[in-house]
Motif scaffolding. Sequence first.
Motif, PDB file in Angstrom:
ATOM      1  N   GLY A 196       0.813  -1.202   0.000  1.00 23.88           N
ATOM      2  CA  GLY A 196       0.000   0.000   0.000  1.00 23.88           C
ATOM      3  C   GLY A 196       0.852   1.259   0.000  1.00 23.88           C
ATOM      4  N   TRP A 197       0.162   2.376  -0.232  1.00 27.80           N
ATOM      5  CA  TRP A 197       0.820   3.685  -0.252  1.00 27.80           C
ATOM      6  C   TRP A 197       0.996   4.216   1.165  1.00 27.80           C
ATOM      7  N   ARG A 198       2.120   4.893   1.391  1.00 27.06           N
ATOM      8  CA  ARG A 198       2.421   5.505   2.685  1.00 27.06           C
ATOM      9  C   ARG A 198       3.010   6.896   2.461  1.00 27.06           C
ATOM     10  N   PHE A 199       2.851   7.741   3.445  1.00 25.81           N
ATOM     11  CA  PHE A 199       3.444   9.077   3.395  1.00 25.81           C
ATOM     12  C   PHE A 199       4.959   8.973   3.500  1.00 25.81           C
ATOM     13  N   SER A 200       5.664   9.804   2.702  1.00 19.35           N
ATOM     14  CA  SER A 200       7.130   9.828   2.717  1.00 19.35           C
ATOM     15  C   SER A 200       7.624  11.259   2.596  1.00 19.35           C
ATOM     16  N   TYR A 201       8.834  11.492   3.091  1.00 20.61           N
ATOM     17  CA  TYR A 201       9.518  12.765   2.869  1.00 20.61           C
ATOM     18  C   TYR A 201      11.012  12.505   2.752  1.00 20.61           C
ATOM     19  N   ALA A 202      11.729  13.477   2.205  1.00 18.17           N
ATOM     20  CA  ALA A 202      13.159  13.305   1.962  1.00 18.17           C
ATOM     21  C   ALA A 202      13.903  14.605   2.209  1.00 18.17           C
ATOM     22  N   LEU A 203      15.173  14.484   2.575  1.00 15.25           N
ATOM     23  CA  LEU A 203      16.107  15.599   2.710  1.00 15.25           C
ATOM     24  C   LEU A 203      17.345  15.262   1.891  1.00 15.25           C
ATOM     25  N   MET A 204      17.850  16.243   1.129  1.00 19.41           N
ATOM     26  CA  MET A 204      18.960  15.997   0.217  1.00 19.41           C
ATOM     27  C   MET A 204      20.071  17.026   0.383  1.00 19.41           C
ATOM     28  N   ALA A 205      21.279  16.612   0.027  1.00 16.91           N
ATOM     29  CA  ALA A 205      22.428  17.512  -0.053  1.00 16.91           C
ATOM     30  C   ALA A 205      23.422  16.915  -1.029  1.00 16.91           C
ATOM     31  N   GLY A 206      24.129  17.785  -1.749  1.00 20.52           N
ATOM     32  CA  GLY A 206      25.099  17.283  -2.713  1.00 20.52           C
ATOM     33  C   GLY A 206      25.706  18.404  -3.518  1.00 20.52           C
ATOM     34  N   ALA A 207      26.198  18.053  -4.711  1.00 22.71           N
ATOM     35  CA  ALA A 207      26.821  19.039  -5.582  1.00 22.71           C
ATOM     36  C   ALA A 207      26.594  18.643  -7.032  1.00 22.71           C
ATOM     37  N   SER A 208      26.329  19.654  -7.868  1.00 21.78           N
ATOM     38  CA  SER A 208      26.252  19.469  -9.313  1.00 21.78           C
ATOM     39  C   SER A 208      27.603  19.819  -9.923  1.00 21.78           C
ATOM     40  N   ILE A 209      27.960  19.107 -10.986  1.00 21.90           N
ATOM     41  CA  ILE A 209      29.238  19.317 -11.661  1.00 21.90           C
ATOM     42  C   ILE A 209      28.963  19.590 -13.136  1.00 21.90           C
ATOM     43  N   ASP A 210      29.412  20.746 -13.638  1.00 21.78           N
ATOM     44  CA  ASP A 210      29.202  21.092 -15.044  1.00 21.78           C
ATOM     45  C   ASP A 210      30.056  20.187 -15.929  1.00 21.78           C
ATOM     46  N   VAL A 211      29.393  19.415 -16.794  1.00 21.77           N
ATOM     47  CA  VAL A 211      30.090  18.564 -17.757  1.00 21.77           C
ATOM     48  C   VAL A 211      30.135  19.255 -19.112  1.00 21.77           C
ATOM     49  N   THR A 212      28.980  19.704 -19.594  1.00 23.96           N
ATOM     50  CA  THR A 212      28.871  20.549 -20.783  1.00 23.96           C
ATOM     51  C   THR A 212      27.905  21.659 -20.438  1.00 23.96           C
ATOM     52  N   CYS A 213      27.567  22.481 -21.458  1.00 23.29           N
ATOM     53  CA  CYS A 213      26.666  23.597 -21.187  1.00 23.29           C
ATOM     54  C   CYS A 213      25.257  23.136 -20.809  1.00 23.29           C
ATOM     55  N   ASN A 214      24.870  21.918 -21.190  1.00 20.88           N
ATOM     56  CA  ASN A 214      23.519  21.461 -20.855  1.00 20.88           C
ATOM     57  C   ASN A 214      23.496  20.112 -20.128  1.00 20.88           C
ATOM     58  N   VAL A 215      24.633  19.598 -19.705  1.00 28.25           N
ATOM     59  CA  VAL A 215      24.689  18.352 -18.951  1.00 28.25           C
ATOM     60  C   VAL A 215      25.410  18.605 -17.632  1.00 28.25           C
ATOM     61  N   LYS A 216      24.770  18.215 -16.530  1.00 28.97           N
ATOM     62  CA  LYS A 216      25.362  18.358 -15.204  1.00 28.97           C
ATOM     63  C   LYS A 216      25.360  16.995 -14.522  1.00 28.97           C
ATOM     64  N   ALA A 217      26.500  16.588 -14.026  1.00 30.69           N
ATOM     65  CA  ALA A 217      26.574  15.407 -13.176  1.00 30.69           C
ATOM     66  C   ALA A 217      26.119  15.785 -11.773  1.00 30.69           C
ATOM     67  N   ASP A 218      25.617  14.810 -11.028  1.00 31.26           N
ATOM     68  CA  ASP A 218      25.090  15.072  -9.696  1.00 31.26           C
ATOM     69  C   ASP A 218      25.580  13.994  -8.744  1.00 31.26           C
ATOM     70  N   VAL A 219      26.204  14.412  -7.658  1.00 29.40           N
ATOM     71  CA  VAL A 219      26.656  13.494  -6.614  1.00 29.40           C
ATOM     72  C   VAL A 219      26.046  13.967  -5.305  1.00 29.40           C
ATOM     73  N   GLY A 220      25.330  13.061  -4.603  1.00 31.92           N
ATOM     74  CA  GLY A 220      24.667  13.543  -3.408  1.00 31.92           C
ATOM     75  C   GLY A 220      24.221  12.441  -2.462  1.00 31.92           C
ATOM     76  N   TYR A 221      23.614  12.887  -1.373  1.00 29.76           N
ATOM     77  CA  TYR A 221      23.060  12.025  -0.329  1.00 29.76           C
ATOM     78  C   TYR A 221      21.590  12.362  -0.162  1.00 29.76           C
ATOM     79  N   ARG A 222      20.767  11.315   0.033  1.00 30.87           N
ATOM     80  CA  ARG A 222      19.350  11.548   0.312  1.00 30.87           C
ATOM     81  C   ARG A 222      18.905  10.698   1.496  1.00 30.87           C
ATOM     82  N   TYR A 223      18.240  11.363   2.438  1.00 31.82           N
ATOM     83  CA  TYR A 223      17.586  10.653   3.541  1.00 31.82           C
ATOM     84  C   TYR A 223      16.102  10.553   3.208  1.00 31.82           C
TER      85      TYR A 223
END
Length: 281
Positions: A196-223
Amino acid sequence: MKRTLSGIFAALLIASNAYSADLAPVEPVPEQLPEVAVTESTGWYLRGDIGYAFTDLRGAKFFQGSNALEADFDDADLDDSWMIGGGVGYQINNYLRTDLTFDYLTNADFHGSTTGGGAAFGACAVACTSTDVSSMTAYTLLANVYVDLGTYAYFTPYVGAGIGGSYVKWDDLQNVACADDGSGCDDGVIHGGRSGWRFSYALMAGASIDVTCNVKADVGYRYLHINGGDMFGYNENGGPGRDRGINVHEARVGARYLFDGCAQPVAYEPPEIPLQQPVYK
């Protein structure tokens, strides 16, 4: 005659000098560079993520048959798992973005146990230990917002939060009780899994890295926190059961594709200034 010609020549020379003096020099116009308007990074983007999930089951409870007594599992653990997901979002400006994500938490095995005794029959007529085995998966849908904390070279750190729901699916729980003195085990009992469905929430932190003008890599943590809910049903004088909720700590890597990320800055050329005309005095 010579005096007359000399006089005329002298008069013409004086008039020519006077005319040259009256003609004001043309002042050079300083060269101006074109002004460039730098546009902000805005627009729609797609994202994809993969990561390792450290799952933490907050505990599990079950009813002990007809006496309506709810008891805790002595041990209740979930194995770690993997996650994969994607989403669509909008970059509002250089500091704020939002997206809608859908993630899949792969199969995480459950191992639990209880102790008891005093039943009228079977292995638990004496002290016994019950071993319980199951597994769960979850699908999570979240609406998220992020604050980008400025860009440093190619790196943009961020923090974020999300809210939504998770569809948790428990497989059937297999229960086997064995006497602690080694005298034997009961036949296994299968309790139907619940979902069944349940209520959820999340907290995130990390960093984006510019690869090209329209592509960004993302490295992060999510709770990710998933509320508790039904786990398995009733069978053979035991159940139903429920879990107290699940905390998931995710180490994630991914990428975002910004559709308008390569838009060129707009250059505004200054209007042409006509050359200053000679001024006669």
